[in-house]
Design an enzyme around this catalytic site. Structure first.
Site, PDB file in Angstrom:
ATOM      1  CE  LYS A 188     -20.066 -20.197 -15.622  1.00 44.84           C
ATOM      2  NZ  LYS A 188     -21.252 -20.617 -16.251  1.00 44.84           N
ATOM      3  CE1 TYR A 244      -4.115   1.658  -0.197  1.00 46.55           C
ATOM      4  CE2 TYR A 244      -3.599   2.814   1.963  1.00 46.55           C
ATOM      5  CZ  TYR A 244      -4.186   2.460   0.641  1.00 46.55           C
ATOM      6  OH  TYR A 244      -5.292   3.602   0.654  1.00 46.55           O
TER       7      TYR A 244
END
Length: 760
Positions: free
Chosen positions: A92, A37
Site C-alpha cells: 500500500k 542533526y
C-alpha cells in the site's frame, strides 16, 4: 515459476521487503551532519514549538501517511494477524508513492481491542499528516474510524470502506447515465454486509439513491426489518421493508447489483431476473460473485464491472486513496468529509468521459478506450487521475471548511504535474504560452484517428486553432466513431479546395528550376504534406505537423522544398528533449544530418541553445566525442573544436565547450575537478552529438534503459514552424509538437512586429 513462487522471490530479493528510507537532503560532510542533526536541528525544533503548523514546513509530516492495521481482515486472506499482513501494508505504501508522490509508513498493531487500537493511533497524531486505516474487520472498523475521526485533527480514512464506495459510485453514475436510468429511482441490491458494503450503501445515499430502494444481503439472506439473527447497529441501519428473504428474491427486477462478498454467490439465473439494462458490479477479488463472461452471456444488455484488471470496468481502490490523501494533505485538511468523497467520485466519473491517452490503452494491451458500457471508470494507470481527483478534493475541502490552508486550484493542478514526470512540468510552460495566443496549425494527416483526437484536444483546451486536411465526410464519420467533437476545428480537403490551382502554381514557381513541371506540381499539391507546406508558406496557416503515416524523409522533403530553412540558417535539425528525475537535456541532431561538418555542428548547437531558452532553460552546450579537450587528435575531434570556435564567434555569451566525453559533460566532479579551465563550469544540458548515428542511439538508449521521458523530435532551423512525428507517436506527442509550433509562431510574430516597429 508460479505467481506464488515469483512473489516470494520478489519480496525476498535483497533488501528484503519493498521499502527503504532515502534522505532528501545532502548528508555527506560534517557541515551537512551539523545541519541535519546537532546542533542545527535545534532551530526547526524551536520554530515548531512556537508554531505547531511550522512542522509542515520543516518536517516531512505534510507528505507522510500512516498505514495502520491489526490484520483482522487482510485482502481476501481474513484474520491472519498484524505481522502476516505487513507485506500488504508495504505494498500500500508503494501505491501511495507511485501514484501520488506521498510517503507512507506502515504500522501493524498487535491488538484486536478497538479502544486500545484507537489509543495507539491517536497518540501518533504528531507523526503523520493523515491516517489510512487498512484491513480491519467489521463491525469494529466502523467504531474505530468514527472515534478517531472525532478525536484527531488530521484525515482518518478507512480505505476498505470508502475507497470501494467512491470508485463504484463514480462507475454507477456513468453506468446509470448510459442506461438511461436515474439514481433516485434505481433499485439496488448488495451481496455482503461488511465494511465495504455498508459504507458503499451509505455513499450511494449521498449520491442520491433512496434508502427504501436499497436491499442488503449477508450470509443469512436479506437484512429485513424485524430480523433478529446476526445483526448489529450498522446492519440495522439498512433493514429493508421487503418480503424478499434471499439474494435471488431480492434481485428480481433490481436495476443494480453490487457484490462485495465472496466468489460464486450469484448465478446466471439470478442475473437473468434483473430489470432491463441492469448494472452488475461483481467486486469480490480475485474471483467475483459471478464471472464477467457469465454475466454478459446471461444479460447481454448489462454493464458489468469487476475488481479484475483483465476485464473491462475494473473497480480498483488505487483509483481513489492516493489522490484523495494528496488533495487532503495539500490543504492540511482536518478530516475527509462527505463533500470531499463526493467530489472524488464525480471527478472520476467526469474523467471517464474524456478522450483516453494511447499510453493508457497500451499499458493494458487493449484497443482504443472510449466512454461506453465497457469503459465507465478510468483505468488505474491513467496518470490524469491525479490531476482530476486531487484538485477536486482540495476544492471540496476548502468549500466545506475542512481545509486549514487555501490554494489556488488551477495553480495547484499545474504544480501536481511534477509527480507525473519532469517532461510534464516542463511542457506546462509551453502550454501556458500557447493558451495566451493560439495560432493556426495545419495537421496534414487529418483523417488519422490520432490526429482527429489531437485536434479536438487542441481546440477544447485553447492551445491552437487546428486545421485538419482530409475529406470532411470521412473525418466527420471517424470523429463520431471516436466520440470526439470538433468545435473550433477547420477541415480542408486538399483534393477539392478552391486554393488548389493557386497552390499548384505557387509550388511550380518555387520548384520550376529544380525540374518540376506544371502537371507534376498539380499532382503533388494533392499530397497533404505539400498542400500543408504551401498553406504555411502562403500564410494560410502558421505551422504544420505531420508524420504518422509517412517515413521521416518523406515528410521533411516538402517543407524543406517549399518553406526552406530560416534566414541566415543553412540547416534544419531534429532535437529530442530528454528528461530524467533530476535532469532536463536536449539531444541534437537525432533525425536529419548524418555526418555534419564543423559549420553544420555550429548551427545545430546555436539552434538547440535557442530552443532550450524557449523552455526558460539557460543552455550549457557540450560537443560530445570520445576525446576530452584534445586528449586524442584527429579529423573527428578537430571538427568539433572548429565548431566550438564558430559558435563562440557568433554568440560569445553562450556557454559552450568541447570536445568532451559524455560523462565529463554531465558530471561536475569530472568537469571541474579534472578540467578546471572548462567554460561550462556546470553540467551540460545541451548535448551536441558528432553525427546522427550517435545522437539517435543515445536518445533511444536513454528512453529504453534509463526510463527517460522524451519529447520530440523537435525540428529546429526551419523558415516557419514545422514538426515531424514518428510513426509510433501517440496523441500526446501530436499535441506537444503542435503546441511547440504555436509558441514558435508566437515568437516569430513578435519578432516581425519588433522589426516593423524598428523600421518605422
Amino acid at each position: 515459476m508460479s505467481i506464488e513462487e515469483e512473489a516470494l522471490e520478489y519480496h525476498s530479493r535483497p533488501p528484503s521487503g519493498k521499502l527503504e528510507i532515502i534522505p532528501t537532503k545532502p548528508c555527506l560532510t560534517q557541515h551537512d551532519l551539523a545541519l541535519a542533526y546537532s546542533p542545527g536541528v535545534a532551530a526547526p525544533c524551536l520554530a515548531i514549538e512556537a508554531d505547531p503548523d511550522a512542522a509542515y514546513r520543516y518536517t516531512a509530516r505534510g507528505n507522510l501517511v500512516g498505514i495502520i492495521t491489526n490484520g483482522t481482515a487482510v485482502l481476501g486472506l481474513g484474520n491472519i494477524g498484524p505481522l502476516a499482513g505487513k507485506p500488504v501494508m508495504e505494498g500500500k505504501a508503494i501505491l501511495f508513492k507511485r501514484f501520488a508522490g506521498l510517503d507512507a509508513m506502515d504500522l501493524e498493531l498487535a491488538t484486536t481491542d478497538p479502544d486500545r487500537f484507537c489509543d495507539a493511533v491517536r497518540l501518533l497524531e504528531p507523526t503523520f499528516g493523515g491516517i489510512n486505516l487498512e484491513d480491519i474487520k467489521a463491525p469494529e472498523c466502523f467504531y474505530i474510524e468514527e472515534r478517531l475521526q472525532r478525536e484527531m485533527q488530521i484525515p482518518v480514512f478507512h480505505d476498505d470502506q470508502h475507497g470501494t464506495a467512491i470508485i463504484s459510485g463514480a462507475a454507477l453514475l456513468n453506468a446509470l447515465d448510459l442506461m438511461g436510468k436515474d439514481i433516485a429511482g434505481a433499485r439496488i441490491v448488495f451481496s455482503g454486509a461488511g465494511a465495504a458494503a455498508l459504507a458503499t450503501a451509505r455513499f450511494y445515499l449521498a449520491l442520491g439513491a433512496r434508502r427504501e430502494h436499497i436491499v442488503i444481503c449477508d450470509r443469512q439472506g436479506v437484512i429485513y426489518q424485524g430480523r433478529d439473527g446476526d445483526m448489529n447497529p450498522y446492519k440495522a441501519e439498512f433493514a429493508a421493508a421487503t418480503p424478499a428473504r434471499t439474494l435471488a428474491e431480492a434481485l428480481v427486477d433490481a436495476d443494480v447489483f453490487v457484490g462485495v462478498s465472496a466468489a460464486r454467490t450469484v448465478t446466471p439465473a439470478m442475473i437473468a431476473a434483473m430489470a432491463p439494462r441492469p448494472i452488475i458490479f461483481a467486486l469480490a477479488n480475485p474471483d467475483p460473485e459471478i464471472g464477467y463472461d457469465e454475466a454478459k452471456a446471461a444479460r447481454p444488455d448489462a454493464i458489468v464491472a469487476t475488481g479484475r484488471s483483465d476485464y473491462p470496468n475494473q473497480v480498483n481502490n488505487v483509483l481513489c486513496f492516493p489522490f484523495l490523501f494528496r488533495g487532503a494533505l495539500d490543504v492540511r485538511a482536518t478530516g475527509i468529509n462527505e463533500a470531499m468523497k463526493i467530489a472524488a467520485a464525480r471527478a472520476l466519473a467526469a474523467l471517464a468521459r474524456e478522450d483516453v491517452p494511447d499510453s493508457v490503452a497500451r499499458a493494458y494491451g487493449a484497443g482504443p478506450l472510449r466512454f461506453g458500457p465497457d469503459y465507465v471508470i478510468p483505468k488505474p494507470l491513467d496518470d490524469r487521475v491525479l490531476l482530476w481527483v486531487a484538485p477536486a478534493v482540495a476544492r471540496a475541502a476548502m468549500e466545506s471548511g475542512a481545509a486549514r490552508q487555501a490554494l489556488d486550484v488551477d495553480r495547484y493542478r499545474e504544480a501536481l504535474e511534477v509527480y507525473l514526470g519532469t517532461s510534464r512540468e516542463l511542457m506546462r510552460i509551453v502550454y501556458n504560452k500557447a493558451r495566451l495566443d493560439p495560432r493556426r496549425i495545419v495537421l496534414a494527416e487529418g483523417e488519422h484517428e490520432k490526429i482527429i483526437r489531437a485536434a479536438a484536444q487542441l481546440a477544447v483546451e485553447g492551445l491552437a486553432q487546428p486545421i485538419l486536411l482530409g475529406d470532411p465526410a470521412r473525418i466527420g464519420r471517424r470523429a463520431a466513431e471516436l466520440q470526439v467533437r470538433l468545435p473550433g476545428v477547420e477541415i480542408v480537403d486538399p483534393q477539392t479546395d478552391a486554393r488548389c490551382p493557386a497552390y499548384a502554381e505557387r509550388l511550380y514557381t518555387l520548384r520550376h528550376r529544380k525540374g518540376l513541371t506544371p502537371s507534376e506540381a498539380r499532382a503533388l499539391i494533392a499530397n497533404p504534406n505539400y498542400f500543408a507546406a504551401v498553406m504555411v508558406e502562403q500564410g494560410a496557416a502558421e505551422g504544420m505537423v505531420s508524420g504518422l503515416s509517412f517515413h521521416y524523409p518523406e515528410v521533411l522533403r516538402p517543407p524543406l522544398q517549399v518553406i526552406g530553412t530560416a534566414p541566415g540558417t543553412r540547416v534544419a535539425a531534429g532535437v529530442y528533449l530528454v528528461t530524467t528525475r533530476d535532469r532536463v537535456l536536449f539531444f541534437a541532431d537525432t533525425t536529419v544530418n548524418i555526418e555534419p561538418d564543423a559549420a553544420t555542428l555550429a548551427e545545430i548547437a546555436l539552434l538547440t541553445a535557442a530552443l532550450a531558452r524557449k523552455f526558460d532553460i539557460e543552455p550549457r552546450v557540450a560537443l560530445l566525442s570520445f576525446s576530452n579537450f584534445g586528449s586524442v587528435r584527429g579529423p573527428r575531434t578537430d571538427r568539433l573544436r572548429a565548431a566550438v570556435d564558430l559558435v563562440r564567434a557568433r554568440d560569445p555569451g553562450l556557454l559552450i565547450d568541447g570536445e568532451m566525453q559524455a560523462n565529463t559533460a554531465l558530471d561536475p566532479a569530472i568537469l571541474n575537478g579534472t578540467y578546471p579551465l572548462n567554460r561550462l563550469h556546470g553540467p551540460a544540458n545541451v548535448l551536441i552529438f558528432p553525427n546522427l548515428e550517435a545522437g539517435n542511439i543515445a536518445y533511444k538508449l536513454m528512453q529504453g534503459l534509463a526510463n527517460a521521458e522524451v519529447i520530440g523530435p523537435i525540428l529546429v532551423g526551419m523558415g516557419k514552424p514545422v514538426h515531424i512525428l514518428q510513426r509510433d507517436d501517440d496523441v500526446r506527442e501530436v499535441v506537444n509538437l503542435a503546441v511547440l509550433a504555436v509558441v514558435e509562431a508566437q515568437d516569430r510574430a513578435r519578432q516581425a512586429e519588433a522589426s516593423t516597429a524598428a523600421t518605422v
